[in-house]
Design a protein around this motif. Structure first.
Motif, PDB file in Angstrom:
ATOM      1  N   LEU A  67      26.247   2.408  60.833  1.00 51.85           N
ATOM      2  CA  LEU A  67      25.756   3.107  59.211  1.00 51.85           C
ATOM      3  C   LEU A  67      25.100   4.104  59.184  1.00 51.85           C
ATOM      4  N   ALA A  68      23.754   3.909  59.782  1.00 49.43           N
ATOM      5  CA  ALA A  68      22.801   5.395  59.949  1.00 49.43           C
ATOM      6  C   ALA A  68      23.942   6.795  60.338  1.00 49.43           C
ATOM      7  N   VAL A  69      24.130   6.829  60.980  1.00 51.67           N
ATOM      8  CA  VAL A  69      25.437   7.348  62.044  1.00 51.67           C
ATOM      9  C   VAL A  69      26.552   7.857  61.111  1.00 51.67           C
ATOM     10  N   GLU A  70      27.047   6.781  59.870  1.00 53.13           N
ATOM     11  CA  GLU A  70      27.601   7.231  59.119  1.00 53.13           C
ATOM     12  C   GLU A  70      27.374   7.873  58.154  1.00 53.13           C
ATOM     13  N   ASP A  71      26.085   7.668  57.412  1.00 56.60           N
ATOM     14  CA  ASP A  71      25.448   8.577  56.436  1.00 56.60           C
ATOM     15  C   ASP A  71      24.653   9.674  56.659  1.00 56.60           C
ATOM     16  N   ALA A  72      24.736   9.582  58.313  1.00 60.30           N
ATOM     17  CA  ALA A  72      24.525  11.259  58.619  1.00 60.30           C
ATOM     18  C   ALA A  72      25.666  11.924  58.711  1.00 60.30           C
ATOM     19  N   LEU A  73      27.017  11.533  58.951  1.00 61.81           N
ATOM     20  CA  LEU A  73      28.071  12.499  58.178  1.00 61.81           C
ATOM     21  C   LEU A  73      28.993  12.306  57.591  1.00 61.81           C
ATOM     22  N   SER A  74      28.762  11.954  56.665  1.00 69.09           N
ATOM     23  CA  SER A  74      29.115  12.023  54.702  1.00 69.09           C
ATOM     24  C   SER A  74      28.015  13.531  53.956  1.00 69.09           C
ATOM     25  N   ALA A  75      27.022  13.422  54.714  1.00 65.76           N
ATOM     26  CA  ALA A  75      26.067  13.864  54.262  1.00 65.76           C
ATOM     27  C   ALA A  75      25.743  14.593  52.649  1.00 65.76           C
ATOM     28  N   ARG A  78      20.801   9.887  48.861  1.00 67.53           N
ATOM     29  CA  ARG A  78      19.379  10.011  48.844  1.00 67.53           C
ATOM     30  C   ARG A  78      18.578   9.530  49.588  1.00 67.53           C
ATOM     31  N   PRO A  79      17.087  11.029  49.430  1.00 62.91           N
ATOM     32  CA  PRO A  79      15.687  10.452  50.602  1.00 62.91           C
ATOM     33  C   PRO A  79      15.709   8.589  50.657  1.00 62.91           C
ATOM     34  N   LYS A  80      15.137   8.639  51.667  1.00 63.63           N
ATOM     35  CA  LYS A  80      15.223   7.066  51.790  1.00 63.63           C
ATOM     36  C   LYS A  80      14.672   7.005  53.343  1.00 63.63           C
ATOM     37  N   LEU A  81      14.601   5.804  53.445  1.00 61.48           N
ATOM     38  CA  LEU A  81      13.692   5.567  54.964  1.00 61.48           C
ATOM     39  C   LEU A  81      14.467   3.863  55.862  1.00 61.48           C
ATOM     40  N   GLU A  82      15.517   4.362  56.136  1.00 62.15           N
ATOM     41  CA  GLU A  82      15.699   2.571  56.469  1.00 62.15           C
ATOM     42  C   GLU A  82      15.504   2.641  57.803  1.00 62.15           C
ATOM     43  N   LEU A  88      14.344   4.364  63.336  1.00 61.63           N
ATOM     44  CA  LEU A  88      14.934   4.757  62.296  1.00 61.63           C
ATOM     45  C   LEU A  88      14.999   6.130  61.625  1.00 61.63           C
ATOM     46  N   PHE A  89      15.680   5.866  60.387  1.00 60.48           N
ATOM     47  CA  PHE A  89      16.776   6.790  59.698  1.00 60.48           C
ATOM     48  C   PHE A  89      16.189   7.229  58.449  1.00 60.48           C
ATOM     49  N   VAL A  90      15.882   8.429  58.905  1.00 58.04           N
ATOM     50  CA  VAL A  90      14.595   9.386  57.115  1.00 58.04           C
ATOM     51  C   VAL A  90      15.909  10.655  56.852  1.00 58.04           C
ATOM     52  N   VAL A  91      16.381  10.028  55.326  1.00 55.64           N
ATOM     53  CA  VAL A  91      16.868  11.169  54.957  1.00 55.64           C
ATOM     54  C   VAL A  91      15.647  11.907  53.582  1.00 55.64           C
ATOM     55  N   LEU A  92      15.903  13.447  54.309  1.00 57.55           N
ATOM     56  CA  LEU A  92      15.066  14.170  53.542  1.00 57.55           C
ATOM     57  C   LEU A  92      16.220  15.413  52.298  1.00 57.55           C
ATOM     58  N   ARG A  93      15.543  15.373  51.144  1.00 59.39           N
ATOM     59  CA  ARG A  93      16.321  16.633  50.669  1.00 59.39           C
ATOM     60  C   ARG A  93      15.328  17.407  51.077  1.00 59.39           C
ATOM     61  N   THR A  94      16.118  18.930  51.829  1.00 57.49           N
ATOM     62  CA  THR A  94      15.785  20.674  51.516  1.00 57.49           C
ATOM     63  C   THR A  94      15.641  21.001  50.049  1.00 57.49           C
ATOM     64  N   ALA A  95      15.251  22.133  49.978  1.00 58.57           N
ATOM     65  CA  ALA A  95      15.468  22.779  48.052  1.00 58.57           C
ATOM     66  C   ALA A  95      15.030  24.346  48.395  1.00 58.57           C
ATOM     67  N   ARG A 216       5.979   3.167  53.291  1.00 57.88           N
ATOM     68  CA  ARG A 216       6.056   2.514  54.701  1.00 57.88           C
ATOM     69  C   ARG A 216       6.235   3.001  55.902  1.00 57.88           C
ATOM     70  N   LEU A 217       5.705   4.090  56.307  1.00 61.48           N
ATOM     71  CA  LEU A 217       5.670   4.766  57.799  1.00 61.48           C
ATOM     72  C   LEU A 217       3.627   4.701  57.896  1.00 61.48           C
ATOM     73  N   THR A 218       2.993   5.084  56.567  1.00 62.03           N
ATOM     74  CA  THR A 218       1.782   4.299  57.189  1.00 62.03           C
ATOM     75  C   THR A 218       1.057   2.364  57.333  1.00 62.03           C
ATOM     76  N   ARG A 219       2.323   1.874  56.840  1.00 64.51           N
ATOM     77  CA  ARG A 219       2.378   0.496  57.249  1.00 64.51           C
ATOM     78  C   ARG A 219       1.973  -0.309  59.024  1.00 64.51           C
ATOM     79  N   PHE A 220       1.237  -0.930  59.191  1.00 63.77           N
ATOM     80  CA  PHE A 220       0.788  -1.278  60.420  1.00 63.77           C
ATOM     81  C   PHE A 220       1.848  -2.356  60.842  1.00 63.77           C
TER      82      PHE A 220
END
Length: 333
Positions: A67-75, A78-82, A88-95, A216-220
């Motif tokens: 699922l993560a690879v398919e998301d990376a292919l479609s490009a 939305r920004p998210k963390l899975e 971990l799979f993180v999506v970020l938007r650049t501007a 979420r990334l700062t959680r233990f």
């Protein structure tokens, strides 16, 4: 292998192994699994708009989730963390603003595991090569592993929002000066305000999820990002909060500017209406007098008087001048 338009082989910008915070050697993607099995290195791969073939090869080497690879292919994500079993799979938007001064958005997808970081860049005008060099210049931090690289990527992307905010702030100031200057307000100004509001809304959609991602990334309960790396994400969190606040402030300024612009347009239209009404009243008086004397009745006042015609003209001129002076004093003209 064939080289793409950017000069990178099949979209691979860099693939290197790191140990103790230092770059050991470049590693072919086909040899990644063997390198990880035989050494204690972690692998950092940078990809630029890769094709499905190379991305599937990376997937097989690291065991990435489908699922993560398919998301990376479609490009078009939305920004998210899975979080998956081993990564971990993180999506970020650049501007950034392009050469035509239009706001352009891209995407950076990041796969993070215990011993690997894979960044997949789509549509971004800014290269990550400077970021890699900056990280390699700080081996004490880089030896913290993939978690620190993820922080560096997020910090790099979020910091790019500040120049965008500053540029938009300058444009808003120009709009305010234009709106409240003596220039005549036009519909073009309203269109520009709308386009800027749309840009700010798109920017907010890119920035707002970063706050939740950092939380979420700062959680233990996150075992992939080590405890000594988590405090760094609070810095990204603070930057994202600042950008969000600036966006909200600018949206409020634009809303006020739009309201002022519409009010000034309405005032301008009222002024035009008053001018038209004043001139219509001035023209109506001589028209009425001329209309009366053009009715062709035999018994009308002053028809046989020698000075009747000049007197009628004088009456028209006097009435028109009187109305003009009166409207001028009242501000209608």
């Amino acid at each position: 292998m064939m080289a793409d338009a950017h000069g990178h082989t099949d979209g691979v910008v860099a693939c290197a192994g790191y140990a103790g915070g230092r770059r050991i050697a470049d590693v072919p993607i086909a040899d990644v699994s063997e390198t990880l099995a035989e050494t204690d290195q972690f692998i950092w791969i940078g990809l630029l708009e890769p094709g499905e073939k190379i991305l599937r090869q990376v997937q097989s080497e690291f065991g990435l989730h489908d699922l993560a690879v398919e998301d990376a292919l479609s490009a078009h994500q939305r920004p998210k963390l899975e979080q998956y079993d081993n990564s971990l799979f993180v999506v970020l938007r650049t501007a950034q603003f392009n050469a035509e001064k239009s706001l352009e958005f891209g995407e950076t997808h990041v796969f993070v595991g215990e011993r690997f970081v894979i960044s997949v860049r789509h549509g971004s005008l800014t290269s990550h090569s400077g970021l890699r060099a900056k990280c390699e210049a700080a081996p004490e931090l880089l030896k913290k592993g993939p978690g620190f690289v993820l922080y560096a990527l997020m910090d790099f992307i979020v910091d790019q929002y500040f120049p965008v905010i500053e540029t938009l702030e300058g444009k808003i100031e120009e709009l305010e000066e234009e709106i409240f200057s003596d220039k005549r307000v036009t519909r073009e100004t309203t269109n520009r305000i709308y386009l800027m509001k749309r840009d700010l809304l798109s920017l907010k959609r890119a920035v707002s999820p970063v706050v939740d991602i950092c939380n979420r990334l700062t959680r233990f309960d996150n075992v992939i990002v080590h405890e000594d790396t988590r405090p760094y994400f609070r810095d990204v969190y603070d930057h994202a909060i600042r950008v969000n606040e600036q966006i909200d402030n600018q949206r409020e300024l634009l809303a006020a500017a739009l309201e002022a612009n519409l009010s000034l347009i309405s005032v301008s239209q009222n002024e035009d209406t008053k001018r038209l009404a004043a001139w219509a009243a001035i023209i109506a008086v001589p028209t009425a007098i001329a209309g009366i004397y053009g009715m062709n009745f035999q018994q009308m006042p002053e028809l046989g008087w020698t000075y009747g015609y000049p007197a009628a003209l004088a009456m028209m001129i006097a009435a028109s001048v009187g109305l003009f002076v009166g409207f001028k004093r009242s501000g209608w003209l």
